[in-house]
Design a protein around this motif. Sequence first.
Motif, PDB file in Angstrom:
ATOM      1  N   LEU A  40       0.871  -1.173   0.000  1.00 51.55           N
ATOM      2  CA  LEU A  40       0.000   0.000   0.000  1.00 51.55           C
ATOM      3  C   LEU A  40       0.913   1.229   0.000  1.00 51.55           C
ATOM      4  O   LEU A  40       1.602   1.497   0.992  1.00 51.55           O
ATOM      5  CB  LEU A  40      -0.899   0.017   1.233  1.00 51.55           C
ATOM      6  N   ALA A  41       0.934   1.973  -1.099  1.00 49.24           N
ATOM      7  CA  ALA A  41       1.885   3.076  -1.262  1.00 49.24           C
ATOM      8  C   ALA A  41       1.169   4.414  -1.330  1.00 49.24           C
ATOM      9  O   ALA A  41       0.067   4.531  -1.856  1.00 49.24           O
ATOM     10  CB  ALA A  41       2.724   2.872  -2.526  1.00 49.24           C
ATOM     11  N   GLY A  42       1.825   5.425  -0.780  1.00 51.90           N
ATOM     12  CA  GLY A  42       1.321   6.794  -0.828  1.00 51.90           C
ATOM     13  C   GLY A  42       2.462   7.754  -0.610  1.00 51.90           C
ATOM     14  O   GLY A  42       3.570   7.359  -0.228  1.00 51.90           O
ATOM     15  N   PHE A  43       2.202   9.022  -0.808  1.00 53.08           N
ATOM     16  CA  PHE A  43       3.261  10.020  -0.703  1.00 53.08           C
ATOM     17  C   PHE A  43       3.914  10.013   0.681  1.00 53.08           C
ATOM     18  O   PHE A  43       5.126  10.151   0.807  1.00 53.08           O
ATOM     19  CB  PHE A  43       2.702  11.410  -1.004  1.00 53.08           C
ATOM     20  N   SER A  44       3.117   9.846   1.717  1.00 55.06           N
ATOM     21  CA  SER A  44       3.631   9.851   3.082  1.00 55.06           C
ATOM     22  C   SER A  44       2.709   9.010   3.959  1.00 55.06           C
ATOM     23  O   SER A  44       1.613   8.613   3.537  1.00 55.06           O
ATOM     24  CB  SER A  44       3.700  11.278   3.630  1.00 55.06           C
ATOM     25  N   SER A  45       3.139   8.737   5.185  1.00 54.36           N
ATOM     26  CA  SER A  45       2.284   7.997   6.110  1.00 54.36           C
ATOM     27  C   SER A  45       1.001   8.771   6.375  1.00 54.36           C
ATOM     28  O   SER A  45      -0.082   8.183   6.536  1.00 54.36           O
ATOM     29  CB  SER A  45       3.030   7.742   7.419  1.00 54.36           C
ATOM     30  N   LYS A  46       1.116  10.100   6.398  1.00 54.98           N
ATOM     31  CA  LYS A  46      -0.059  10.939   6.655  1.00 54.98           C
ATOM     32  C   LYS A  46      -1.062  10.853   5.514  1.00 54.98           C
ATOM     33  O   LYS A  46      -2.278  10.775   5.736  1.00 54.98           O
ATOM     34  CB  LYS A  46       0.377  12.385   6.862  1.00 54.98           C
ATOM     35  N   SER A  47      -0.585  10.880   4.272  1.00 54.91           N
ATOM     36  CA  SER A  47      -1.503  10.819   3.135  1.00 54.91           C
ATOM     37  C   SER A  47      -2.172   9.454   3.048  1.00 54.91           C
ATOM     38  O   SER A  47      -3.357   9.351   2.706  1.00 54.91           O
ATOM     39  CB  SER A  47      -0.767  11.138   1.829  1.00 54.91           C
TER      40      SER A  47
ATOM     41  N   PHE B 245      -7.943  -9.395   5.743  1.00 55.31           N
ATOM     42  CA  PHE B 245      -8.411 -10.566   4.988  1.00 55.31           C
ATOM     43  C   PHE B 245      -7.308 -11.617   4.848  1.00 55.31           C
ATOM     44  O   PHE B 245      -7.227 -12.323   3.830  1.00 55.31           O
ATOM     45  CB  PHE B 245      -8.917 -10.164   3.607  1.00 55.31           C
ATOM     46  N   GLY B 246      -6.421 -11.695   5.835  1.00 53.33           N
ATOM     47  CA  GLY B 246      -5.363 -12.690   5.812  1.00 53.33           C
ATOM     48  C   GLY B 246      -4.158 -12.309   4.983  1.00 53.33           C
ATOM     49  O   GLY B 246      -3.261 -13.140   4.754  1.00 53.33           O
ATOM     50  N   VAL B 247      -4.095 -11.065   4.515  1.00 55.98           N
ATOM     51  CA  VAL B 247      -2.962 -10.583   3.711  1.00 55.98           C
ATOM     52  C   VAL B 247      -2.195  -9.534   4.518  1.00 55.98           C
ATOM     53  O   VAL B 247      -2.805  -8.638   5.113  1.00 55.98           O
ATOM     54  CB  VAL B 247      -3.443  -9.973   2.376  1.00 55.98           C
ATOM     55  N   GLU B 248      -0.870  -9.646   4.530  1.00 55.48           N
ATOM     56  CA  GLU B 248      -0.049  -8.660   5.218  1.00 55.48           C
ATOM     57  C   GLU B 248       0.172  -7.460   4.293  1.00 55.48           C
ATOM     58  O   GLU B 248       0.723  -7.603   3.194  1.00 55.48           O
ATOM     59  CB  GLU B 248       1.295  -9.252   5.622  1.00 55.48           C
ATOM     60  N   VAL B 249      -0.286  -6.294   4.740  1.00 54.17           N
ATOM     61  CA  VAL B 249      -0.177  -5.070   3.942  1.00 54.17           C
ATOM     62  C   VAL B 249       1.015  -4.267   4.446  1.00 54.17           C
ATOM     63  O   VAL B 249       1.093  -3.928   5.630  1.00 54.17           O
ATOM     64  CB  VAL B 249      -1.464  -4.235   4.036  1.00 54.17           C
ATOM     65  N   ILE B 250       1.930  -3.961   3.522  1.00 51.79           N
ATOM     66  CA  ILE B 250       3.157  -3.243   3.878  1.00 51.79           C
ATOM     67  C   ILE B 250       3.101  -1.849   3.269  1.00 51.79           C
ATOM     68  O   ILE B 250       3.092  -1.688   2.040  1.00 51.79           O
ATOM     69  CB  ILE B 250       4.418  -3.972   3.365  1.00 51.79           C
ATOM     70  N   PRO B 251       3.036  -0.806   4.094  1.00 50.73           N
ATOM     71  CA  PRO B 251       3.034   0.563   3.566  1.00 50.73           C
ATOM     72  C   PRO B 251       4.389   0.946   2.984  1.00 50.73           C
ATOM     73  O   PRO B 251       5.443   0.529   3.487  1.00 50.73           O
ATOM     74  CB  PRO B 251       2.710   1.425   4.795  1.00 50.73           C
ATOM     75  N   ALA B 252       4.360   1.729   1.936  1.00 45.12           N
ATOM     76  CA  ALA B 252       5.567   2.291   1.326  1.00 45.12           C
ATOM     77  C   ALA B 252       5.293   3.753   1.009  1.00 45.12           C
ATOM     78  O   ALA B 252       4.185   4.106   0.606  1.00 45.12           O
ATOM     79  CB  ALA B 252       5.929   1.533   0.051  1.00 45.12           C
ATOM     80  N   TYR B 253       6.290   4.587   1.197  1.00 45.54           N
ATOM     81  CA  TYR B 253       6.118   6.035   1.039  1.00 45.54           C
ATOM     82  C   TYR B 253       6.894   6.509  -0.184  1.00 45.54           C
ATOM     83  O   TYR B 253       8.108   6.322  -0.284  1.00 45.54           O
ATOM     84  CB  TYR B 253       6.556   6.751   2.319  1.00 45.54           C
ATOM     85  N   THR B 254       6.159   7.112  -1.097  1.00 48.61           N
ATOM     86  CA  THR B 254       6.699   7.374  -2.432  1.00 48.61           C
ATOM     87  C   THR B 254       7.326   8.755  -2.598  1.00 48.61           C
ATOM     88  O   THR B 254       7.828   9.073  -3.664  1.00 48.61           O
ATOM     89  CB  THR B 254       5.582   7.217  -3.476  1.00 48.61           C
ATOM     90  N   GLY B 255       7.280   9.581  -1.542  1.00 50.63           N
ATOM     91  CA  GLY B 255       7.796  10.936  -1.666  1.00 50.63           C
ATOM     92  C   GLY B 255       9.306  11.016  -1.775  1.00 50.63           C
ATOM     93  O   GLY B 255       9.845  12.010  -2.244  1.00 50.63           O
TER      94      GLY B 255
END
Length: 421
Positions: free
Chosen positions: A67-74, A102-112
């Motif tokens: 799960l990617a976004g510009f920042s943790s805040k966004s 749903f049984g899937v590990e979601v890993i955040p990534a920050y694209t900024g």
Amino acid sequence: MDLSNLLTTKQRLVLMTWEFGDWKYLINYGAVRSGKTFIDNILFLLELRVVKKRAEREGDKNPMYILAGFSSKSIQTNVIAELTNVFGIDVKFDRHGHFKLFGVEVIPAYTGSVRGVGSIRGMTSYGAYINEASLSTQEVFQEIIQRCSKPHARIICDTNPDNPQHWLKTDYIDNKDPKAKIESFHFTLDDNTFLTPDYVQALKHATPKGMFFDRSILGLWVTGEGAIYRDFNEKKMTVDETPNKLKYIAGVDWGYNHPCSITVFGIDEHGRYYLVDERTGRFKEIDYWTKVAKKLQKKYGYNIPFYCDTATPAYIQHFKNAGINALNGWKQVVPGIEIVASLMKQGRFFVWKNHTQKFMEEIYNYQWDDKAEDKPIKEMDHVMDSMRYALATPIHLEELKKQHQTNSRNNIKAGLKRFGL
């Protein structure tokens, strides 16, 4: 199931493409408030369910998804908050900042920045959801794509438009090669038929002319051209007097060889802004500008905030040491310009006649740079920058406070439970 009461026509088309289309990349781009992120949040949940089933067939007990976004805040504002407020999903992060759904590990990534993808280096992902994709650096975007190497892994993106030469547009949205398997959908404000007509009309009339309207309302990838503040009207916006009771704020753009400028605005009870004072000059030391600020304090109140250019922190500290309420100005240029331009468009911006030095000269000569991407020409911009710090900074800070409340008000949890999500 009849989805017409839950999704717009454009969103239903996207959903059908997600389910039946042969794609690797699904990109929704376009206007603000057009519903593109909302449908992508739904696809994100549906995609996780598909990933879980695929992983079970492969015997993978811990499938991972980006799960990617510009920042943790966004990510929190645009995705996580909606999962909670709309879908009733309680997201619980582990000590690594990951969460399971749903049984899937979601890993955040920050694209900024490149550092923001440290959490996904070396991993193998079943797919990715990239929010605000045009704000990603191209290097980070490529890193995310490379991590999605599981068979049938897919990438979902949403974004507002940027300049027409942006790599996301030229390399992906404009790529019509069938082998690339790219599906993209253009959203306009009018595509969101759930918005009330009065809201749509008000937003259209409040959005500045030119680039801002084309991008925010029409969802077009356009560049800025010509004068930046096209809606400034000297006849309508220059006043002979101002209201008596005003709340004052100030902006500071530092300079020496280039002019330094301090602007003071008064705000009335109706949210109208009046440029009541402007001091601009060259070849003056910080001690001189400190004396100017002290005089402005005496005139407009000792607690008046001075929102300052952060490029010279020593000057800000010098102001503070002198008892001046010096604060960091918000440095985002184009969003700041849009806020100022919106005030002009809405008829909430005025200039007190004969109380400025360089404003009138700069306002008509402040131009977009047609050789750069979304940047003003660095000429005739000192009063303009000072004005932007004064106006855009407090408005931006106030918008951040209201953002979470707005998300909560848009709660449509009950209706979407019919999705079983």
